[in-house]
Design a protein around this motif. Structure first.
Motif, short mmCIF file in Angstrom:
data_model
loop_
_atom_site.label_atom_id
_atom_site.label_comp_id
_atom_site.label_asym_id
_atom_site.label_seq_id
_atom_site.Cartn_x
_atom_site.Cartn_y
_atom_site.Cartn_z
N ALA A 178 0.83 -1.21 0.00
CA ALA A 178 0.00 0.00 0.00
C ALA A 178 0.86 1.26 0.00
N ALA A 179 1.83 1.30 -0.91
CA ALA A 179 2.69 2.48 -1.04
C ALA A 179 2.16 3.39 -2.14
N ARG A 266 1.83 6.28 2.24
CA ARG A 266 0.89 5.18 2.07
C ARG A 266 -0.18 5.58 1.05
N ALA A 267 -0.67 4.59 0.33
CA ALA A 267 -1.71 4.84 -0.66
C ALA A 267 -3.03 5.17 0.03
N ASP A 268 -3.96 5.72 -0.75
CA ASP A 268 -5.25 6.12 -0.19
C ASP A 268 -6.02 4.94 0.39
N ASP A 269 -5.78 3.72 -0.15
CA ASP A 269 -6.51 2.55 0.34
C ASP A 269 -5.69 1.75 1.33
N ALA A 270 -4.72 2.40 2.00
CA ALA A 270 -3.84 1.68 2.91
C ALA A 270 -4.61 1.06 4.07
N ALA A 271 -5.66 1.72 4.55
CA ALA A 271 -6.40 1.20 5.69
C ALA A 271 -6.99 -0.16 5.39
#
Length: 527
Positions: A178-179, A266-271
């Motif tokens: 998730a980078a 982190r990417a927007d969808d990291a969560a």
């Protein structure tokens, strides 16, 4: 009752109180270290009477209710019973109810408590299952990625393919950790240079120069071990986005440093993509799992880079030996000096026009260098004859493809050159030698070499004739399409004609080195 939170259990008490229709008291058991009586946290109208009547028994009953997770009815007089239900380890709710309904109420309360226990257990299992699913998912993604990495390694045979290999590896790895951005920087000299990157979306938030400066700034720390920063701004992009999550690991082995891998933000969808809670710092940070995976990739790239360097050294040695063989051929016939090298270059350019990839282009170049190695077995008188050959002498010349095959077939590393060496004098119409193959029966390498060899032979001067002009040689190739030469190969040569002509006009054979001193060192046995 034991639960995750006091508020949850208090809500259960409120539910029971609504059914029982009475007020309740919350009793708190003091710490064993405190020498003080029971404390009433919420004091109702029955509190004083209970303390007066049952003080000697109350503490043990409250403890039993908490420890056994059950209701108690041991406190009673002629008209009333005391119902005690645990709220948590140290607190219990106390109701005073009519003695006549106590058994019915007890059964109801026990059922409610049992339901709560099941709900608590179910919630705990759901949380454990969620954590397990997250961990198994991450383990599966990691194993799948490492499998793809191993497959890419098998497909990467030369250093020419290394940037493509790294680029594909970064593209596969970026969504797994998730980078927002993954970067590989190669060490050119002492300065890191971006050679591959994978970004989320099409927009490049940080230019290569910025990333190179950032990598150089943290190079020393990353070389000593993974450098991870999650708590301060390292750089702000032109659109205002700050680099706050950052990992830099070295791509190195014990003896050589090749570069660095960087993960940025982190990417927007990291969560939704983050790993399990035991390894995760948070969805907005890089933790142990992401860093370890980056270090693994760095180690794999370093090992593969080292292996490719060793292969390259071996290939350089092989090419050096081949050039020595070619020099031995050309020493027998000064008029053919440079012929093998030029044929190799022409063949390589024609093959490129026909879609050969870089490893195949390297191989056909080597084949071109060796295509006439069999002439070592041809007599000097025939090979250097300044006039036209007789039929018997021409028959001897025609043996050189077989001589070449015999010289090379025992060398495993040169097996790929054998089709070109043996069959570069076959004709498209089947009238060639040594086996009279026709059309596609002749290997493509040999068909390419046939055109390259013919072009150089026609345009090179010999002792008994001057070389043809380029225009005349091209006309002969066109006339021989479909009879002597493969039409597709001739067409490819014509499409690349400008480059072929540039190779011919710019070719300069290497100068022969004259020995000026004895060769005394190094020797085979070291002291």
């Amino acid at each position: 009752m034991i639960s995750d939170g006091y508020d949850c259990q208090l809500a259960l008490v409120e539910e029971l109180s609504g059914v029982l229709g009475g007020e309740y008291d919350i009793w708190e058991r003091p710490s064993p270290l405190l020498a003080c009586p029971l404390r009433v946290q919420t004091f109702g109208p029955q509190g004083a009477r209970l303390i007066d009547a049952f003080e000697s028994e109350l503490e043990s009953l409250l403890r039993d209710a908490s420890d056994d997770d059950a209701a108690c009815f041991a406190l009673e007089d002629q008209e009333h019973s005391a119902l005690i239900a645990a709220v948590d380890r140290d607190r219990s709710a106390v109701w005073v109810i009519d003695r006549e309904v106590a058994p019915m109420v007890e059964a109801y309360v026990q059922a409610v408590l049992a339901r709560q226990r099941l709900e608590d257990q179910s919630m705990g299992l759901r949380e454990e299952n969620t954590a397990l699913v997250e961990q198994v998912t991450n383990d599966f993604e990691e194993i799948s990625f490492l499998g793809r990495l191993a497959k890419l390694l098998r497909l990467t045979e030369t250093s020419h393919q290394l940037p493509e290999f790294i680029g594909e590896a970064l593209t596969s790895l970026r969504p797994i950790i998730a980078a927002r951005t993954l970067v590989y920087l190669d060490l050119e000299g002492d300065e890191p240079r971006v050679t591959a990157r994978a970004d989320m979306g099409d927009e490049l938030r940080w230019d290569n120069e910025t990333l190179e400066l950032l990598a150089a700034r943290h190079a020393e720390r990353a070389s000593a071990g993974a450098f991870v920063s999650n708590d301060k701004a390292l750089h702000v992009s032109p659109d205002g986005e700050t680099i706050t999550c950052y990992v830099q690991v070295a791509v190195a082995n014990e003896s050589d440093s090749y570069g660095y891998l960087m993960a940025i933000n982190r990417a927007d969808d990291a969560a939704s993509r983050a790993c399990g809670p035991l390894l995760r710092l948070s969805e907005n940070e890089y933790g142990t799992w992401e860093t370890s995976l980056l270090e693994t990739v760095g180690s794999v790239v370093a090992a593969h880079r080292s292996n490719l360097d060793l292969v390259s050294e071996k290939e350089d040695l092989l090419v050096g030996v081949v050039r020595s063989l070619v020099s031995a051929i050309e020493a027998k016939d000064s008029y053919t000096r440079g012929h093998s090298d030029r044929v190799a270059r022409y063949a390589q350019r024609i093959a490129q026009q026909m879609g050969y990839d870089q490893p195949a282009l390297d191989k056909i170049y080597l084949t071109g260098l060796l295509h006439d190695v069999g002439k070592i077995g041809v007599g000097d008188a025939v090979l250097s004859k300044p006039s036209k050959l007789t039929d018997e002498e021409y028959d001897e010349i025609k043996l050189h493809p077989d001589f070449g095959w015999n010289i090379l077939h025992g060398l495993e590393q040169l097996r790929h050159v054998l089709p070109g060496v043996l069959h570069h004098h076959e004709r498209h119409d089947g009238a060639g030698y040594p086996d009279g193959l026709r059309e596609d029966e002749t290997p493509l390498d040999a068909r390419i070499l046939a055109v390259a060899d013919a072009y150089d032979a026609m345009t090179s001067s010999r002792s008994y004739r001057a070389g043809m002009t380029d225009e005349r040689a091209v006309d002969i190739l066109k006339e021989g399409r479909g009879t002597q030469w493969d039409p597709e190969v001739v067409n490819a040569m014509l499409e690349a004609h400008d480059d072929i002509l540039a190779i011919k006009q710019g070719y300069c054979p290497a100068e022969r080195i004259t020995r000026t001193a004895p060769a005394l060192a190094p020797t085979c046995q070291t002291s």
